[in-house]
Design a protein around this motif. Sequence first.
Motif, mmCIF file in Angstrom:
data_model
loop_
_atom_site.group_PDB
_atom_site.id
_atom_site.type_symbol
_atom_site.label_atom_id
_atom_site.label_comp_id
_atom_site.label_asym_id
_atom_site.label_seq_id
_atom_site.Cartn_x
_atom_site.Cartn_y
_atom_site.Cartn_z
ATOM 1 N N PRO A 76 0.790 -1.241 0.000
ATOM 2 C CA PRO A 76 0.000 0.000 0.000
ATOM 3 C C PRO A 76 0.820 1.288 0.000
ATOM 4 O O PRO A 76 0.264 2.366 -0.162
ATOM 5 C CB PRO A 76 -0.845 -0.115 1.270
ATOM 6 C CG PRO A 76 -0.085 -1.067 2.148
ATOM 7 C CD PRO A 76 0.576 -2.032 1.224
ATOM 8 N N GLY A 77 2.131 1.172 0.152
ATOM 9 C CA GLY A 77 2.971 2.364 0.104
ATOM 10 C C GLY A 77 3.598 2.618 -1.253
ATOM 11 O O GLY A 77 4.247 3.640 -1.469
ATOM 12 N N SER A 78 3.401 1.699 -2.189
ATOM 13 C CA SER A 78 4.033 1.827 -3.503
ATOM 14 C C SER A 78 3.279 2.815 -4.385
ATOM 15 O O SER A 78 2.155 3.220 -4.086
ATOM 16 C CB SER A 78 4.110 0.459 -4.185
ATOM 17 O OG SER A 78 2.816 -0.082 -4.388
ATOM 18 N N ILE A 79 3.905 3.199 -5.488
ATOM 19 C CA ILE A 79 3.325 4.178 -6.413
ATOM 20 C C ILE A 79 3.059 3.502 -7.748
ATOM 21 O O ILE A 79 3.967 2.906 -8.348
ATOM 22 C CB ILE A 79 4.267 5.374 -6.627
ATOM 23 C CG1 ILE A 79 4.620 6.023 -5.288
ATOM 24 C CG2 ILE A 79 3.646 6.401 -7.569
ATOM 25 C CD1 ILE A 79 5.720 7.065 -5.391
ATOM 26 N N ILE A 80 1.823 3.595 -8.211
ATOM 27 C CA ILE A 80 1.433 2.991 -9.487
ATOM 28 C C ILE A 80 1.566 4.020 -10.607
ATOM 29 O O ILE A 80 1.008 5.117 -10.524
ATOM 30 C CB ILE A 80 -0.016 2.470 -9.428
ATOM 31 C CG1 ILE A 80 -0.166 1.389 -8.344
ATOM 32 C CG2 ILE A 80 -0.452 1.944 -10.796
ATOM 33 C CD1 ILE A 80 0.604 0.129 -8.615
ATOM 34 N N TYR A 81 2.292 3.645 -11.646
ATOM 35 C CA TYR A 81 2.373 4.438 -12.868
ATOM 36 C C TYR A 81 1.532 3.722 -13.931
ATOM 37 O O TYR A 81 2.013 2.789 -14.566
ATOM 38 C CB TYR A 81 3.822 4.567 -13.338
ATOM 39 C CG TYR A 81 4.633 5.560 -12.547
ATOM 40 C CD1 TYR A 81 5.057 6.748 -13.129
ATOM 41 C CD2 TYR A 81 4.982 5.319 -11.221
ATOM 42 C CE1 TYR A 81 5.799 7.680 -12.402
ATOM 43 C CE2 TYR A 81 5.718 6.226 -10.491
ATOM 44 C CZ TYR A 81 6.124 7.408 -11.086
ATOM 45 O OH TYR A 81 6.857 8.321 -10.363
ATOM 46 N N PRO A 82 0.282 4.138 -14.118
ATOM 47 C CA PRO A 82 -0.567 3.455 -15.109
ATOM 48 C C PRO A 82 -0.108 3.767 -16.529
ATOM 49 O O PRO A 82 0.059 4.941 -16.889
ATOM 50 C CB PRO A 82 -1.962 4.012 -14.825
ATOM 51 C CG PRO A 82 -1.727 5.314 -14.149
ATOM 52 C CD PRO A 82 -0.435 5.208 -13.413
ATOM 53 N N VAL A 83 0.096 2.730 -17.319
ATOM 54 C CA VAL A 83 0.510 2.883 -18.717
ATOM 55 C C VAL A 83 -0.579 2.233 -19.572
ATOM 56 O O VAL A 83 -0.635 1.008 -19.687
ATOM 57 C CB VAL A 83 1.879 2.232 -18.966
ATOM 58 C CG1 VAL A 83 2.321 2.467 -20.407
ATOM 59 C CG2 VAL A 83 2.922 2.764 -17.989
ATOM 60 N N LYS A 84 -1.455 3.058 -20.107
ATOM 61 C CA LYS A 84 -2.586 2.526 -20.875
ATOM 62 C C LYS A 84 -2.136 2.138 -22.281
ATOM 63 O O LYS A 84 -1.862 2.990 -23.118
ATOM 64 C CB LYS A 84 -3.729 3.528 -20.949
ATOM 65 C CG LYS A 84 -4.962 2.980 -21.690
ATOM 66 C CD LYS A 84 -6.147 3.936 -21.603
ATOM 67 C CE LYS A 84 -7.325 3.425 -22.418
ATOM 68 N NZ LYS A 84 -7.798 2.099 -21.978
ATOM 69 N N SER A 85 -2.070 0.828 -22.524
ATOM 70 C CA SER A 85 -1.717 0.300 -23.832
ATOM 71 C C SER A 85 -2.831 -0.568 -24.406
ATOM 72 O O SER A 85 -2.788 -0.910 -25.585
ATOM 73 C CB SER A 85 -0.439 -0.542 -23.733
ATOM 74 O OG SER A 85 0.631 0.227 -23.232
ATOM 75 N N PHE A 86 -3.797 -0.932 -23.564
ATOM 76 C CA PHE A 86 -4.878 -1.826 -23.967
ATOM 77 C C PHE A 86 -6.184 -1.053 -24.084
ATOM 78 O O PHE A 86 -6.464 -0.161 -23.280
ATOM 79 C CB PHE A 86 -5.032 -2.966 -22.945
ATOM 80 C CG PHE A 86 -3.903 -3.949 -22.966
ATOM 81 C CD1 PHE A 86 -4.030 -5.164 -23.630
ATOM 82 C CD2 PHE A 86 -2.708 -3.676 -22.330
ATOM 83 C CE1 PHE A 86 -2.994 -6.082 -23.661
ATOM 84 C CE2 PHE A 86 -1.651 -4.575 -22.350
ATOM 85 C CZ PHE A 86 -1.799 -5.784 -23.019
ATOM 86 N N ASP A 87 -7.008 -1.431 -25.063
ATOM 87 C CA ASP A 87 -8.269 -0.733 -25.297
ATOM 88 C C ASP A 87 -9.376 -1.266 -24.388
ATOM 89 O O ASP A 87 -9.123 -2.080 -23.488
ATOM 90 C CB ASP A 87 -8.678 -0.832 -26.772
ATOM 91 C CG ASP A 87 -8.921 -2.273 -27.228
ATOM 92 O OD1 ASP A 87 -9.147 -3.159 -26.378
ATOM 93 O OD2 ASP A 87 -8.891 -2.507 -28.457
ATOM 94 N N HIS A 88 -10.596 -0.830 -24.617
ATOM 95 C CA HIS A 88 -11.716 -1.196 -23.744
ATOM 96 C C HIS A 88 -12.034 -2.691 -23.799
ATOM 97 O O HIS A 88 -12.698 -3.223 -22.904
ATOM 98 C CB HIS A 88 -12.961 -0.379 -24.115
ATOM 99 C CG HIS A 88 -13.493 -0.694 -25.482
ATOM 100 N ND1 HIS A 88 -12.896 -0.221 -26.628
ATOM 101 C CD2 HIS A 88 -14.546 -1.442 -25.881
ATOM 102 C CE1 HIS A 88 -13.564 -0.655 -27.683
ATOM 103 N NE2 HIS A 88 -14.566 -1.399 -27.265
ATOM 104 N N ASN A 89 -11.531 -3.382 -24.825
ATOM 105 C CA ASN A 89 -11.728 -4.827 -24.931
ATOM 106 C C ASN A 89 -10.589 -5.619 -24.295
ATOM 107 O O ASN A 89 -10.591 -6.851 -24.354
ATOM 108 C CB ASN A 89 -11.861 -5.232 -26.401
ATOM 109 C CG ASN A 89 -13.140 -4.717 -27.038
ATOM 110 O OD1 ASN A 89 -14.209 -4.797 -26.433
ATOM 111 N ND2 ASN A 89 -13.035 -4.178 -28.240
ATOM 112 N N GLY A 90 -9.609 -4.922 -23.720
ATOM 113 C CA GLY A 90 -8.453 -5.612 -23.153
ATOM 114 C C GLY A 90 -7.512 -6.133 -24.217
ATOM 115 O O GLY A 90 -6.820 -7.132 -24.023
ATOM 116 N N SER A 91 -7.468 -5.435 -25.352
ATOM 117 C CA SER A 91 -6.649 -5.866 -26.477
ATOM 118 C C SER A 91 -5.624 -4.798 -26.843
ATOM 119 O O SER A 91 -5.894 -3.600 -26.738
ATOM 120 C CB SER A 91 -7.552 -6.154 -27.690
ATOM 121 O OG SER A 91 -6.800 -6.597 -28.795
ATOM 122 N N ALA A 92 -4.441 -5.244 -27.255
ATOM 123 C CA ALA A 92 -3.371 -4.335 -27.675
ATOM 124 C C ALA A 92 -2.549 -5.027 -28.748
ATOM 125 O O ALA A 92 -2.856 -6.144 -29.174
ATOM 126 C CB ALA A 92 -2.498 -3.952 -26.486
#
Length: 385
Positions: free
Chosen positions: A188-204
């Motif tokens: 719970p102390g870590s930092i998340i860097y979200p990197v959006k590579s997948f679309d709304h279908n969960g596909s990339a």
Amino acid sequence: MDYPGFLQLLNKAIQEPARSRQPKQIIRFNKASQYRECLSYLQKMKPGLSGLRSVQSSHLIRALIAPLACRDRLGKYQNGVAIEEDSRIRVHGGTAPLSAETVSTLPWGVKKIKAHQAWPLSTGSQIRIGVIDTGVDFRHPDLRHCLARGVNLLNRALLPHDDNGHGTHIAGAIAAASYERGAVGVAPGSIIYPVKSFDHNGSAYVSDIILAIDWCVRNRVHIINMSFGMKTRSKALLDVVNKAYANGIVIVASSGNDGKRQTIDYPARYPQTIAVGATDRFGRIALFSNRGPHVDIYAPGEKIISSWTNNRYHEMSGTSMATSHVSGAIALLLEKRPGLSPGEIKALLKRTASPIRRRSGTVSKTNILGEVDACRLVREGIKLK
């Protein structure tokens, strides 16, 4: 190499009418000097050649990524570069809806790997974790404390908002912190860097993952969580994974959900990653999990409750969920021992793992199988000289 001629031909090929085709080609240069020179010409020629404006670059593997019908369109120039056709890749994990009223503050997976017992020593404070996924819900109360801005590689003008749910679930399992009604994550102390590579279908596409890893290296994350996979091998993906590994980044990848006994998905199959299989509440390998000699560690992955979009919670099963538990455990370790290499961390994970239970109820004696023990991992890490 005639770089202006190459780029003019590339521009012409990009502008051809699209038929049924792969979306992109990954064009890699053998030498750094070739890549730099071509990139210099590319920047100069973009204003006058509209097709080149859609070309992206990965400095890490010296590659251009172009929406090109096929490699043959490059004529004689294809012999001077390595060209790989882009491939589809999908997130791992299925989902079932769950109401917030049934959420336990301490999820069974966090408890099973004894992460809560490690919290007096470490919460993963300030450890940066790149989550290459569908984005994240920035408004979720359990995640507000742990989110960096990240990047949206599908639309760089936007934040990496989650339009699927999978990425929010992964982020929550790693780093959620809520002591009132929500579920807490492993670190719970870590930092998340979200990197959006997948679309709304969960596909990339592989090219999206290459750009994502490139971004993570440039932004100096400590861990990359990759809860996705594909069946085919990609030289370009292996190249970028190698580069991240050489930069000291720990890459944690899910093995896949096909129940296979001797093979796992890529990129988890690459030796530079930590390949993760899933276990159930009884410490047995989950029936859906790929397993075998290519798996490095197992972790809870069945019926995992975590955050979801729109301030909700969902229960999901998959090696994706197991991977998030391992990423969190490594974050706990790295707060105390930030100098450990990816290879040292993999070895320590295996050495401190708990035995896997067989479906007969007996404990497996083989050294290949083990479930992550976060508390022992941290304690043993602290003891290392």
